[in-house]
Design a protein around this motif. Structure first.
Motif, PDB file in Angstrom:
ATOM      1  N   THR A 188       1.988  -9.256  -5.291  1.00  0.00           N
ATOM      2  CA  THR A 188       0.865 -10.179  -5.437  1.00  0.00           C
ATOM      3  C   THR A 188       0.535 -10.918  -4.147  1.00  0.00           C
ATOM      4  OG1 THR A 188       2.389 -11.880  -6.219  1.00  0.00           O
ATOM      5  CG2 THR A 188       1.297 -10.528  -7.896  1.00  0.00           C
ATOM      6  N   ASP A 189       1.339 -10.752  -3.089  1.00  0.00           N
ATOM      7  CA  ASP A 189       1.080 -11.426  -1.811  1.00  0.00           C
ATOM      8  C   ASP A 189      -0.203 -10.899  -1.184  1.00  0.00           C
ATOM      9  OD1 ASP A 189       3.378 -12.876  -2.119  1.00  0.00           O
ATOM     10  OD2 ASP A 189       4.536 -11.761  -0.626  1.00  0.00           O
ATOM     11  N   TYR A 190      -0.880 -11.802  -0.448  1.00  0.00           N
ATOM     12  CA  TYR A 190      -2.096 -11.426   0.263  1.00  0.00           C
ATOM     13  C   TYR A 190      -1.748 -10.517   1.438  1.00  0.00           C
ATOM     14  CZ  TYR A 190      -6.216 -11.707   3.189  1.00  0.00           C
ATOM     15  OH  TYR A 190      -7.293 -11.384   3.970  1.00  0.00           O
ATOM     16  N   ILE A 191      -2.514  -9.475   1.582  1.00  0.00           N
ATOM     17  CA  ILE A 191      -2.357  -8.572   2.721  1.00  0.00           C
ATOM     18  C   ILE A 191      -3.702  -8.475   3.423  1.00  0.00           C
ATOM     19  CG2 ILE A 191      -1.924  -6.198   3.418  1.00  0.00           C
ATOM     20  CD1 ILE A 191       0.104  -6.035   1.171  1.00  0.00           C
ATOM     21  N   ALA A 192      -3.695  -8.756   4.718  1.00  0.00           N
ATOM     22  CA  ALA A 192      -4.929  -8.688   5.505  1.00  0.00           C
ATOM     23  C   ALA A 192      -5.382  -7.232   5.590  1.00  0.00           C
ATOM     24  CB  ALA A 192      -4.695  -9.270   6.884  1.00  0.00           C
ATOM     25  N   PHE A 193      -6.595  -6.967   5.116  1.00  0.00           N
ATOM     26  CA  PHE A 193      -7.133  -5.611   5.098  1.00  0.00           C
ATOM     27  C   PHE A 193      -7.917  -5.301   6.374  1.00  0.00           C
ATOM     28  CE2 PHE A 193      -9.876  -2.310   2.887  1.00  0.00           C
ATOM     29  CZ  PHE A 193      -8.853  -1.406   2.752  1.00  0.00           C
ATOM     30  N   GLY A 194      -8.403  -6.348   7.046  1.00  0.00           N
ATOM     31  CA  GLY A 194      -9.184  -6.157   8.272  1.00  0.00           C
ATOM     32  C   GLY A 194      -8.453  -5.380   9.352  1.00  0.00           C
ATOM     33  N   PRO A 195      -7.192  -5.732   9.662  1.00  0.00           N
ATOM     34  CA  PRO A 195      -6.477  -4.969  10.684  1.00  0.00           C
ATOM     35  C   PRO A 195      -6.317  -3.493  10.319  1.00  0.00           C
ATOM     36  CG  PRO A 195      -5.360  -7.045  10.300  1.00  0.00           C
ATOM     37  CD  PRO A 195      -6.436  -6.931   9.264  1.00  0.00           C
ATOM     38  N   SER A 251      -3.124   2.085   4.545  1.00  0.00           N
ATOM     39  CA  SER A 251      -2.892   0.879   3.750  1.00  0.00           C
ATOM     40  C   SER A 251      -1.702   1.047   2.824  1.00  0.00           C
ATOM     41  CB  SER A 251      -4.146   0.547   2.926  1.00  0.00           C
ATOM     42  OG  SER A 251      -5.243   0.338   3.759  1.00  0.00           O
ATOM     43  N   GLY A 252      -1.596   2.200   2.184  1.00  0.00           N
ATOM     44  CA  GLY A 252      -0.470   2.454   1.293  1.00  0.00           C
ATOM     45  C   GLY A 252       0.859   2.436   2.013  1.00  0.00           C
ATOM     46  N   VAL A 253       0.910   3.065   3.186  1.00  0.00           N
ATOM     47  CA  VAL A 253       2.139   3.061   3.979  1.00  0.00           C
ATOM     48  C   VAL A 253       2.485   1.638   4.406  1.00  0.00           C
ATOM     49  CG1 VAL A 253       3.143   3.817   6.183  1.00  0.00           C
ATOM     50  CG2 VAL A 253       1.892   5.443   4.752  1.00  0.00           C
ATOM     51  N   TYR A 254       1.488   0.897   4.847  1.00  0.00           N
ATOM     52  CA  TYR A 254       1.701  -0.486   5.289  1.00  0.00           C
ATOM     53  C   TYR A 254       2.227  -1.358   4.148  1.00  0.00           C
ATOM     54  CZ  TYR A 254       0.703  -5.178   7.009  1.00  0.00           C
ATOM     55  OH  TYR A 254       0.809  -6.487   7.379  1.00  0.00           O
ATOM     56  N   VAL A 255       1.614  -1.272   2.989  1.00  0.00           N
ATOM     57  CA  VAL A 255       2.041  -2.072   1.835  1.00  0.00           C
ATOM     58  C   VAL A 255       3.451  -1.683   1.402  1.00  0.00           C
ATOM     59  CG1 VAL A 255       1.593  -2.493  -0.618  1.00  0.00           C
ATOM     60  CG2 VAL A 255      -0.280  -2.583   1.017  1.00  0.00           C
ATOM     61  N   THR A 256       3.739  -0.408   1.395  1.00  0.00           N
ATOM     62  CA  THR A 256       5.083   0.040   1.027  1.00  0.00           C
ATOM     63  C   THR A 256       6.132  -0.514   1.990  1.00  0.00           C
ATOM     64  OG1 THR A 256       4.162   2.078   0.104  1.00  0.00           O
ATOM     65  CG2 THR A 256       6.513   2.065   0.598  1.00  0.00           C
ATOM     66  N   ILE A 257       5.853  -0.475   3.269  1.00  0.00           N
ATOM     67  CA  ILE A 257       6.775  -1.028   4.269  1.00  0.00           C
ATOM     68  C   ILE A 257       6.942  -2.531   4.069  1.00  0.00           C
ATOM     69  CG2 ILE A 257       7.037  -1.537   6.737  1.00  0.00           C
ATOM     70  CD1 ILE A 257       5.793   1.245   7.267  1.00  0.00           C
ATOM     71  N   MET A 258       5.848  -3.230   3.809  1.00  0.00           N
ATOM     72  CA  MET A 258       5.928  -4.679   3.611  1.00  0.00           C
ATOM     73  C   MET A 258       6.750  -5.037   2.377  1.00  0.00           C
ATOM     74  SD  MET A 258       4.494  -5.924   6.217  1.00  0.00           S
ATOM     75  CE  MET A 258       4.287  -7.646   5.862  1.00  0.00           C
ATOM     76  N   ILE A 259       6.625  -4.253   1.322  1.00  0.00           N
ATOM     77  CA  ILE A 259       7.375  -4.538   0.089  1.00  0.00           C
ATOM     78  C   ILE A 259       8.844  -4.166   0.244  1.00  0.00           C
ATOM     79  CG2 ILE A 259       7.649  -3.832  -2.326  1.00  0.00           C
ATOM     80  CD1 ILE A 259       4.577  -3.692  -2.488  1.00  0.00           C
ATOM     81  N   VAL A 260       9.123  -2.994   0.793  1.00  0.00           N
ATOM     82  CA  VAL A 260      10.501  -2.513   0.885  1.00  0.00           C
ATOM     83  C   VAL A 260      11.289  -3.236   1.976  1.00  0.00           C
ATOM     84  CG1 VAL A 260      11.929  -0.495   1.411  1.00  0.00           C
ATOM     85  CG2 VAL A 260       9.936  -0.262  -0.075  1.00  0.00           C
ATOM     86  N   LEU A 261      10.756  -3.298   3.181  1.00  0.00           N
ATOM     87  CA  LEU A 261      11.515  -3.854   4.296  1.00  0.00           C
ATOM     88  C   LEU A 261      11.450  -5.379   4.385  1.00  0.00           C
ATOM     89  CD1 LEU A 261      10.768  -1.284   7.143  1.00  0.00           C
ATOM     90  CD2 LEU A 261      12.732  -1.384   5.621  1.00  0.00           C
ATOM     91  N   PHE A 262      10.293  -5.941   4.101  1.00  0.00           N
ATOM     92  CA  PHE A 262      10.124  -7.379   4.289  1.00  0.00           C
ATOM     93  C   PHE A 262      10.131  -8.159   2.978  1.00  0.00           C
ATOM     94  CE2 PHE A 262       8.176  -5.375   8.027  1.00  0.00           C
ATOM     95  CZ  PHE A 262       8.940  -5.972   9.011  1.00  0.00           C
ATOM     96  N   LYS A 263      10.398  -7.470   1.887  1.00  0.00           N
ATOM     97  CA  LYS A 263      10.552  -8.080   0.565  1.00  0.00           C
ATOM     98  C   LYS A 263       9.330  -8.895   0.139  1.00  0.00           C
ATOM     99  CE  LYS A 263      14.783  -6.558   0.502  1.00  0.00           C
ATOM    100  NZ  LYS A 263      14.965  -5.210   0.119  1.00  0.00           N
ATOM    101  N   ASN A 264       8.139  -8.461   0.550  1.00  0.00           N
ATOM    102  CA  ASN A 264       6.919  -9.100   0.066  1.00  0.00           C
ATOM    103  C   ASN A 264       6.718  -8.746  -1.401  1.00  0.00           C
ATOM    104  OD1 ASN A 264       6.630  -9.794   2.731  1.00  0.00           O
ATOM    105  ND2 ASN A 264       4.477  -9.212   2.832  1.00  0.00           N
ATOM    106  N   LYS A 265       6.019  -9.618  -2.100  1.00  0.00           N
ATOM    107  CA  LYS A 265       5.705  -9.351  -3.493  1.00  0.00           C
ATOM    108  C   LYS A 265       4.406  -8.556  -3.571  1.00  0.00           C
ATOM    109  CE  LYS A 265       7.770 -13.705  -4.840  1.00  0.00           C
ATOM    110  NZ  LYS A 265       7.480 -15.058  -5.260  1.00  0.00           N
TER     111      LYS A 265
END
Length: 163
Positions: free
Chosen positions: A145-152, A129-143
């Motif tokens: 506070t954005d919702y991240i699906a935890f189920g997958p 989850s940490g790696v995924y969130v870091t990639i989403m924030i750094v590469l895809f410029k997500n905030k």
């Protein structure tokens, strides 16, 4: 001609493996559907949870391990329940209840084998989850506070550790 006991056992084992491969394929298809639906619609479908519950129940009856099935259903979601209960304190939704239901049925499928296995599961889950969130924030410029699906992420962890 009479078949030897060894030949009969070999045929029974071969049939069991073929049956279990078919059941496993159904399991993986349902997990993919749940993960996709959670990622796109941000909800975990209850029909998928019911399917996984029935799948785990049948597997536990076949393996004569119903006790560990129910213990797994009770112990695996405990950490997520703790996080869910802290939402009032943080005044923010931290995790959805669908994630807890998903963890409950996957815990039943994994079965309870000790607290060590649960801790390993959660360590890997939180690292992924940490790696995924870091990639989403750094590469895809997500905030943040954005919702991240935890189920997958739960499903990826389950598939990497199960069997």
């Amino acid at each position: 001609m009479q078949k030897s006991i060894q030949q009969v056992k070999h045929m029974q084992m071969k049939k069991y493996i073929q049956d279990s491969m078919g059941y496993s394929l159904l399991l993986y298809i349902m997990l993919f559907i749940i993960a996709y639906y959670d990622y796109k619609k941000k909800i975990i479908i209850d029909k998928g949870i019911v399917f996984l519950f029935i799948y785990g129940f049948i597997e536990s009856i076949n393996s004569n391990d119903l006790e560990n099935y129910f213990l797994g259903m009770c112990t695996y979601p405990f950490i997520l329940l703790t996080i869910y209960s802290m939402e009032d304190y943080f005044e923010k939704q931290l995790i959805g209840f669908g994630d807890i239901k998903l963890m409950m049925v996957l815990g039943g499928i994994i079965k309870y084998h000790g607290i060590y296995d649960i801790l390993i599961f959660y360590q890997i889950l939180f690292i992924i989850s940490g790696v995924y969130v870091t990639i989403m924030i750094v590469l895809f410029k997500n905030k943040k506070t954005d919702y991240i699906a935890f189920g997958p992420l739960i499903i990826i962890t389950f598939m990497s550790l199960w069997r």
